[in-house]
Scaffold this motif. Structure first.
Motif, mmCIF file in Angstrom:
data_model
loop_
_atom_site.group_PDB
_atom_site.id
_atom_site.type_symbol
_atom_site.label_atom_id
_atom_site.label_comp_id
_atom_site.label_asym_id
_atom_site.label_seq_id
_atom_site.Cartn_x
_atom_site.Cartn_y
_atom_site.Cartn_z
ATOM 1 N N ILE A 2 -25.130 48.641 25.506
ATOM 2 C CA ILE A 2 -23.672 48.495 25.404
ATOM 3 C C ILE A 2 -22.973 48.754 26.732
ATOM 4 O O ILE A 2 -21.805 48.445 26.873
ATOM 5 C CB ILE A 2 -23.068 49.380 24.288
ATOM 6 N N GLY A 3 -23.656 49.327 27.693
ATOM 7 C CA GLY A 3 -23.064 49.563 29.001
ATOM 8 C C GLY A 3 -22.559 50.983 29.161
ATOM 9 O O GLY A 3 -22.268 51.680 28.189
ATOM 10 N N ALA A 4 -22.449 51.392 30.399
ATOM 11 C CA ALA A 4 -22.128 52.784 30.723
ATOM 12 C C ALA A 4 -20.754 53.215 30.202
ATOM 13 O O ALA A 4 -20.626 54.281 29.596
ATOM 14 C CB ALA A 4 -22.222 52.999 32.235
ATOM 15 N N GLN A 5 -19.729 52.433 30.441
ATOM 16 C CA GLN A 5 -18.378 52.842 30.037
ATOM 17 C C GLN A 5 -18.233 52.938 28.517
ATOM 18 O O GLN A 5 -17.795 53.970 28.001
ATOM 19 C CB GLN A 5 -17.330 51.896 30.637
ATOM 20 N N PRO A 6 -18.607 51.890 27.761
ATOM 21 C CA PRO A 6 -18.507 52.015 26.303
ATOM 22 C C PRO A 6 -19.394 53.125 25.744
ATOM 23 O O PRO A 6 -19.010 53.816 24.789
ATOM 24 C CB PRO A 6 -18.946 50.647 25.777
ATOM 25 N N PHE A 7 -20.566 53.316 26.349
ATOM 26 C CA PHE A 7 -21.458 54.378 25.898
ATOM 27 C C PHE A 7 -20.812 55.743 26.115
ATOM 28 O O PHE A 7 -20.806 56.596 25.224
ATOM 29 C CB PHE A 7 -22.807 54.290 26.623
ATOM 30 N N ALA A 8 -20.248 55.957 27.294
ATOM 31 C CA ALA A 8 -19.586 57.229 27.597
ATOM 32 C C ALA A 8 -18.407 57.473 26.655
ATOM 33 O O ALA A 8 -18.190 58.601 26.195
ATOM 34 C CB ALA A 8 -19.127 57.253 29.052
ATOM 35 N N GLU A 9 -17.653 56.432 26.361
ATOM 36 C CA GLU A 9 -16.517 56.580 25.442
ATOM 37 C C GLU A 9 -16.986 56.941 24.030
ATOM 38 O O GLU A 9 -16.388 57.793 23.366
ATOM 39 C CB GLU A 9 -15.690 55.292 25.425
ATOM 40 N N LEU A 10 -18.066 56.308 23.590
ATOM 41 C CA LEU A 10 -18.619 56.616 22.271
ATOM 42 C C LEU A 10 -19.103 58.060 22.208
ATOM 43 O O LEU A 10 -18.786 58.787 21.258
ATOM 44 C CB LEU A 10 -19.761 55.652 21.948
ATOM 45 N N ASP A 27 -18.294 56.925 12.948
ATOM 46 C CA ASP A 27 -18.050 55.648 12.271
ATOM 47 C C ASP A 27 -18.188 54.468 13.230
ATOM 48 O O ASP A 27 -18.640 53.391 12.837
ATOM 49 C CB ASP A 27 -16.657 55.628 11.639
ATOM 50 N N ALA A 28 -17.827 54.666 14.487
ATOM 51 C CA ALA A 28 -17.886 53.588 15.478
ATOM 52 C C ALA A 28 -19.316 53.181 15.808
ATOM 53 O O ALA A 28 -19.548 52.066 16.298
ATOM 54 C CB ALA A 28 -17.153 54.012 16.756
ATOM 55 N N VAL A 29 -20.279 54.044 15.531
ATOM 56 C CA VAL A 29 -21.680 53.717 15.815
ATOM 57 C C VAL A 29 -22.087 52.437 15.091
ATOM 58 O O VAL A 29 -22.783 51.583 15.658
ATOM 59 C CB VAL A 29 -22.605 54.902 15.448
ATOM 60 N N GLY A 30 -21.657 52.287 13.867
ATOM 61 C CA GLY A 30 -22.014 51.099 13.099
ATOM 62 C C GLY A 30 -21.543 49.804 13.735
ATOM 63 O O GLY A 30 -22.158 48.753 13.548
ATOM 64 N N ASP A 31 -20.466 49.871 14.508
ATOM 65 C CA ASP A 31 -19.930 48.679 15.157
ATOM 66 C C ASP A 31 -20.759 48.233 16.353
ATOM 67 O O ASP A 31 -20.692 47.070 16.746
ATOM 68 C CB ASP A 31 -18.494 48.924 15.619
ATOM 69 N N VAL A 32 -21.514 49.164 16.951
ATOM 70 C CA VAL A 32 -22.218 48.836 18.197
ATOM 71 C C VAL A 32 -23.723 49.040 18.128
ATOM 72 O O VAL A 32 -24.424 48.719 19.082
ATOM 73 C CB VAL A 32 -21.643 49.649 19.386
ATOM 74 N N VAL A 33 -24.239 49.558 17.031
ATOM 75 C CA VAL A 33 -25.667 49.892 16.956
ATOM 76 C C VAL A 33 -26.562 48.703 17.261
ATOM 77 O O VAL A 33 -27.621 48.851 17.877
ATOM 78 C CB VAL A 33 -26.018 50.556 15.603
ATOM 79 N N GLY A 34 -26.159 47.526 16.883
ATOM 80 C CA GLY A 34 -26.957 46.340 17.140
ATOM 81 C C GLY A 34 -27.087 45.998 18.614
ATOM 82 O O GLY A 34 -28.002 45.275 19.011
ATOM 83 N N ALA A 35 -26.183 46.531 19.425
ATOM 84 C CA ALA A 35 -26.221 46.272 20.865
ATOM 85 C C ALA A 35 -26.941 47.376 21.643
ATOM 86 O O ALA A 35 -27.179 47.221 22.838
ATOM 87 C CB ALA A 35 -24.797 46.116 21.402
ATOM 88 N N PHE A 36 -27.270 48.479 20.975
ATOM 89 C CA PHE A 36 -27.982 49.571 21.654
ATOM 90 C C PHE A 36 -29.342 49.121 22.149
ATOM 91 O O PHE A 36 -29.998 48.293 21.511
ATOM 92 C CB PHE A 36 -28.245 50.737 20.692
#
Length: 113
Positions: A2-10, A27-36
């Protein structure tokens, strides 16, 4: 990845001081887990396990456990990554949270052994 900035924000949201923000972070993990990638998944799962193990707010803890379940639907995690969950007192959990731990114990060999 997902990249450094979005990862740090999460991560910042997952470990926030405010319980509601921790809940939203989980809750936001579900929105990005597929990109991890595997490393991101393990790092986030470890942080979620740690926060869930000390979480005083039931809604936030439920969101944290649910997020971990979502991660294991996409990635293989070791018991060591989720080891902080062993500190959770089962008698302090509601039925849904117990179900999440049962799901995790079935999917992660040796988690509660």
């Amino acid at each position: 990845m997902i990249g450094a900035q979005p990862f740090a924000e999460l991560v910042t949201r997952i470990i926030a001081i405010a319980p509601r923000e921790r809940e939203f972070g989980a809750d936001a993990v579900g929105d990005v887990v597929g990109a991890f990638d595997q490393g991101e998944a393990e790092s986030v799962a470890r942080l979620l396990a740690l926060t869930a193990s000390v979480e005083p707010e039931s809604d936030a803890r439920e969101a944290q456990l649910n997020a971990i379940v979502e991660i294991i639907e996409h990635f293989d995690l070791t018991a060591e990554v989720l080891a902080p969950l062993r500190a959770i007192r089962i008698d302090e959990l509601d039925d849904q949270q117990r179900e999440y731990l049962r799901d995790l114990s079935e999917e992660v060999p040796g988690l509660f052994a």
